[in-house]
Design a protein around this motif. Sequence first.
Motif, mmCIF file in Angstrom:
data_model
loop_
_atom_site.group_PDB
_atom_site.id
_atom_site.type_symbol
_atom_site.label_atom_id
_atom_site.label_comp_id
_atom_site.label_asym_id
_atom_site.label_seq_id
_atom_site.Cartn_x
_atom_site.Cartn_y
_atom_site.Cartn_z
ATOM 1 N N ASN A 96 0.712 -1.093 -0.041
ATOM 2 C CA ASN A 96 0.182 -0.018 0.237
ATOM 3 C C ASN A 96 0.870 1.347 0.192
ATOM 4 O O ASN A 96 0.575 2.219 -0.731
ATOM 5 N N TRP A 97 1.935 1.249 0.536
ATOM 6 C CA TRP A 97 2.778 2.452 0.654
ATOM 7 C C TRP A 97 3.413 2.827 -0.523
ATOM 8 O O TRP A 97 3.625 3.778 -1.000
ATOM 9 N N PHE A 98 3.951 1.789 -1.279
ATOM 10 C CA PHE A 98 4.438 1.788 -2.590
ATOM 11 C C PHE A 98 3.724 2.455 -3.517
ATOM 12 O O PHE A 98 3.707 3.232 -4.353
ATOM 13 N N THR A 111 -10.299 2.218 -2.152
ATOM 14 C CA THR A 111 -10.160 0.840 -1.546
ATOM 15 C C THR A 111 -8.828 1.153 -0.778
ATOM 16 O O THR A 111 -8.601 0.377 0.401
ATOM 17 N N ARG A 112 -7.755 1.628 -1.464
ATOM 18 C CA ARG A 112 -6.325 1.531 -0.891
ATOM 19 C C ARG A 112 -6.271 2.301 0.405
ATOM 20 O O ARG A 112 -5.533 2.228 1.194
ATOM 21 N N LEU A 113 -7.157 3.413 0.282
ATOM 22 C CA LEU A 113 -7.131 4.494 1.421
ATOM 23 C C LEU A 113 -7.952 3.812 2.442
ATOM 24 O O LEU A 113 -7.338 3.970 3.693
ATOM 25 N N ILE A 114 -8.815 3.034 2.186
ATOM 26 C CA ILE A 114 -9.647 2.296 3.607
ATOM 27 C C ILE A 114 -8.622 1.290 4.221
ATOM 28 O O ILE A 114 -8.782 1.256 5.377
ATOM 29 N N TRP A 116 -5.508 1.654 4.856
ATOM 30 C CA TRP A 116 -4.677 2.289 5.998
ATOM 31 C C TRP A 116 -5.476 2.229 7.282
ATOM 32 O O TRP A 116 -4.666 2.272 8.379
ATOM 33 N N ALA A 117 -6.639 2.201 7.153
ATOM 34 C CA ALA A 117 -7.502 2.087 8.544
ATOM 35 C C ALA A 117 -7.141 0.618 9.335
ATOM 36 O O ALA A 117 -7.530 0.569 10.473
ATOM 37 N N PHE A 118 -6.937 -0.286 8.532
ATOM 38 C CA PHE A 118 -6.426 -1.691 9.071
ATOM 39 C C PHE A 118 -4.909 -1.780 9.369
ATOM 40 O O PHE A 118 -4.386 -2.216 10.159
ATOM 41 N N ILE A 119 -4.188 -1.155 8.346
ATOM 42 C CA ILE A 119 -2.866 -1.245 8.642
ATOM 43 C C ILE A 119 -2.195 -0.438 9.723
ATOM 44 O O ILE A 119 -1.245 -0.856 10.443
ATOM 45 N N ASP A 120 -2.606 0.751 9.934
ATOM 46 C CA ASP A 120 -2.106 1.554 11.065
ATOM 47 C C ASP A 120 -2.255 1.153 12.413
ATOM 48 O O ASP A 120 -1.499 1.081 13.072
#
Length: 140
Positions: A96-98, A111-114, A116-120
């Motif tokens: 997601n970061w790349f 979708t990718r922005l959402i 982050w709500a799980f990754i963080d």
Amino acid sequence: MAMVRKLVGLVVGASALAVALHFIFSAFYEDAVDVDQIWSILDVFMAIGVIVSLMVGYHLKRVTEGSGGDGVSRAYLEANVLLYLAAFLSIWFFWNWFDDLVAGDAGQSDTRLILWAFIDPLYVLVACAAGRRLLRSGSD
């Protein structure tokens, strides 16, 4: 060497705290500062924290498997859970970061922005566990 482990553990733990606080409270100051710029800075520290967490998990797994215990112990479970969560987090975070780095002005998809709500939050848990292990191992 113990001092380096403590320092790295402190940095990883501090980055986890910064991510948690920014994740929770960013809605209160999004009009005053550029929240995305803060995330860009935190992402660099998160990348370091993810790599350190992988290294700590791998080291713990090797140590617990090398101890020769036949049964499943608490140390064995802690090492395996940390390693596999760190591996899962690293794949998810870097993917997601790349994408965020190459997205440019268009930005990431919804979708990718959402994601982050799980990754963080996962990063906060894994980095805290790895940082705590580094701080404890430095006092041995």
